[in-house]
Design an enzyme around this catalytic site. Structure first.
Site, PDB file in Angstrom:
ATOM      1  N   ASN A 160      12.782   1.282  -6.991  1.00 27.76           N
ATOM      2  CA  ASN A 160      12.825   1.215  -8.462  1.00 27.76           C
ATOM      3  C   ASN A 160      14.185   0.817  -9.010  1.00 27.76           C
ATOM      4  OD1 ASN A 160      13.758   3.728  -7.550  1.00 27.76           O
ATOM      5  ND2 ASN A 160      13.072   4.805  -9.393  1.00 27.76           N
ATOM      6  N   PRO A 184      16.356  -0.448   3.142  1.00 26.62           N
ATOM      7  CA  PRO A 184      15.852  -0.575   1.777  1.00 26.62           C
ATOM      8  C   PRO A 184      14.337  -0.485   1.731  1.00 26.62           C
ATOM      9  CG  PRO A 184      16.374  -2.738   2.638  1.00 26.62           C
ATOM     10  CD  PRO A 184      16.770  -1.743   3.706  1.00 26.62           C
ATOM     11  N   ALA A 185      13.792  -0.228   0.553  1.00 30.50           N
ATOM     12  CA  ALA A 185      12.338  -0.202   0.379  1.00 30.50           C
ATOM     13  C   ALA A 185      11.757  -1.580   0.681  1.00 30.50           C
ATOM     14  CB  ALA A 185      11.986   0.211  -1.039  1.00 30.50           C
ATOM     15  N   GLY A 237      13.957   9.097  -2.889  1.00 35.63           N
ATOM     16  CA  GLY A 237      12.536   8.784  -2.851  1.00 35.63           C
ATOM     17  C   GLY A 237      11.717  10.002  -3.219  1.00 35.63           C
ATOM     18  N   GLU A 259      17.824  12.894  -2.978  1.00 29.43           N
ATOM     19  CA  GLU A 259      17.555  12.697  -4.405  1.00 29.43           C
ATOM     20  C   GLU A 259      16.069  12.419  -4.490  1.00 29.43           C
ATOM     21  OE1 GLU A 259      16.463  11.652  -7.609  1.00 29.43           O
ATOM     22  OE2 GLU A 259      17.398   9.692  -7.252  1.00 29.43           O
ATOM     23  N   ARG A 287      12.760   3.543 -19.904  1.00 33.61           N
ATOM     24  CA  ARG A 287      13.734   2.930 -19.013  1.00 33.61           C
ATOM     25  C   ARG A 287      13.060   2.606 -17.684  1.00 33.61           C
ATOM     26  NH1 ARG A 287      18.426   5.651 -15.569  1.00 33.61           N
ATOM     27  NH2 ARG A 287      19.738   3.838 -15.147  1.00 33.61           N
ATOM     28  N   SER A 451      22.443   8.994 -16.769  1.00 32.11           N
ATOM     29  CA  SER A 451      23.054   8.383 -15.591  1.00 32.11           C
ATOM     30  C   SER A 451      24.361   7.673 -15.929  1.00 32.11           C
ATOM     31  CB  SER A 451      22.084   7.373 -14.964  1.00 32.11           C
ATOM     32  OG  SER A 451      20.860   7.991 -14.631  1.00 32.11           O
TER      33      SER A 451
END
Length: 487
Positions: A160, A184-185, A237, A259, A287, A451
């Site tokens: 994301n 990475p995804a 994830g 996280e 967002r 953030s």
């Protein structure tokens, strides 16, 4: 794809980065990366297996002693050069991100800037790693403490925020002197491959950063977690996957940062500034198309404001154009894939069967290719609705009313998650009470966006372990050594 889009994709290295070399998977297998706005392939990248993962770990292990000895200033300078290159190529990288992830280009551009800031922040933190020196209380010696890199790290990043979640992990690892294997995804590998190329250009030595793309994460990562050379795992994830990784990290007693998922409450108190609250809700909900662990998942609004708040929120969301993120003016792109859209639709359908009313949206978009779901506002949401317990990860805002602050706090804390909570109130006393009572690692007080690279990001309960960003971010990649001196 048009010509510019094709050139941007072609510019990305299409290999596994192992020991400074771009190479195919040992099996020569590949997988396609999809444009979620069109449901068509963009390109193919290597599909790594266990052999490739172990080769990447071997490269990281071999590079670790030399990289740990590199002066902090040199490590910081590499990050600074990478920061400057990210800013210089912001438009190109934003388009690449939109093509593989779907978010509007303007939002992708914002993410590239946000991602770059982690490199700038940790370039400055590299030279601030310190230790301690003191006389023992009994005067019989000295206590010397020093900080050292934890060692090779496995970094697993989500789809994301495909670049920012990379720099938020890579930045402190580089600054601390740790080598890395990054997985990475599979939905969004191109942003990470582009980032790795930029770090190479910035002078990162061979073997410090290794990247393996794969559709078989367990096959690649589990042998690494069992291998004693990996000393650190950082994962972003889902909570379900995080639990499994924690269990697999136990045998080697790995340092872990997790996280994980969120179920963020967004509380609008009776005395809230409604203009601020509505604007904050749009930010916190929309967002990244709602595909964020920090997204407002449950909107709790005081009964005296609920009707007006819900109407105004629906009006704001109805005005957001939906479409392919590369098109001018688009503010809502597609969800990442068919499974994501199906989950969002199922959650909305479940709520409506329980009596929820769709003030806006509530049905999938059928007149566009790709995986679109429209902005949706639900009222009269049943208390047992799945979307109040599960992470929606889409542009759906369920509104629930409350009568008292005690009730709002109890509703907000009634979850296994604890990443972020949002509160809108004009009362100082109320703000302090909510900030101290809400069970979350972060609080957005009259603010729909929490953030920032300068602040510690992370949650409590099932939302994770450790913190990323801020002054604490580098601590996750450092060990403390104590030396007792007879002096």
């Amino acid at each position: 794809m048009d010509k510019r889009e094709r050139l941007v994709v072609e510019h990305v290295p299409k290999g596994l980065l192992i020991g400074g070399r771009w190479q195919p998977a040992a099996s020569a297998a590949e997988f396609e990366v999809e444009d979620p706005s069109l449901a068509t392939p963009l390109c193919a990248v290597p599909d790594a297996g266990a052999e490739d993962g172990l080769a990447a770990l071997a490269a990281a292990g071999e590079a670790q002693p030399g990289w740990a000895a590199v002066p902090p200033r040199e490590r910081g300078d590499i990050l600074r050069r990478a920061y400057e290159e990210l800013i210089r190529r912001q438009d190109e990288l934003a388009l690449l991100m939109t093509l593989e992830m779907g978010k509007p280009v303007a939002e992708s551009r914002g993410e590239v800037g946000y991602a770059a800031e982690f490199f700038r922040w940790f370039s400055e933190e590299a030279v601030r790693i310190d230790g301690g020196w003191q006389t023992a209380p009994d005067g019989g010696g000295r206590i010397w403490t020093m900080r050292e890199p934890v060692g090779p790290a496995l970094l697993i990043t989500p789809w994301n925020f495909p670049m920012a979640m990379g720099t938020r992990k890579i930045g402190p690892a580089v600054a601390a002197g740790c080598t890395m294997v990054v997985k990475p995804a599979h939905q969004t590998p191109l942003s990470m491959l582009a980032l790795a190329g930029i770090l190479q250009e910035a002078g990162l030595p061979d073997g410090v950063l290794n990247v393996v793309t794969t559709t078989r994460p367990a096959e690649v990562c589990e042998p690494l977690l069992r291998d004693g050379r990996i000393r650190k795992l950082s994962f972003t994830g889902s909570t379900a996957v995080g639990r499994r990784l924690l269990a697999r990290s136990a045998d080697q007693v790995l340092r872990t940062s997790m996280e994980l998922g969120g179920n963020a409450p967004f509380i609008v108190c009776a005395d809230a500034d409604l203009d601020k609250a509505v604007s904050g809700a749009v930010t916190a909900k929309m967002r990244n198309i709602g595909e964020a662990c920090t997204a407002a998942n449950r909107l709790y609004v005081h009964a005296s404001l609920a009707e007006e708040f819900t109407g105004r929120l629906a009006e704001r969301l109805a005005a957001l154009p939906v479409g392919r993120g590369t098109e001018p003016g688009i503010q809502v792109g597609p969800l990442i894939d068919a499974a994501a859209r199906r989950k969002v639709a199922d959650l909305v359908d479940d709520a409506r069967r329980g009596g929820a009313r769709a003030v806006l949206g509530g049905e999938p978009v059928d007149d566009l290719p790709g995986y679109f779901y429209p902005p949706t506002v639900l009222a009269d949401v049943p208390p047992d609705g799945r979307l109040l317990r599960e992470e929606i990860f889409g542009p759906v805002a369920p509104v629930v009313t409350f009568e008292s602050d005690d009730e709002a706090i109890a509703l907000a804390n009634n979850t296994v998650h604890g990443l972020v909570s949002y509160v809108f109130t004009e009362s100082l006393r109320g703000a302090l009470r909510y900030a101290e009572s809400l069970e979350a690692g972060m609080i957005g007080l009259n603010k729909g966006l929490v953030s920032t690279p300068a602040a510690p990001f992370g949650g409590i309960k099932h939302s994770g372990l450790g913190r990323e960003g801020g002054r604490l971010g580098i601590e996750e990649f450092l060990e403390t050594k104590y030396v007792a001196l007879d002096a």
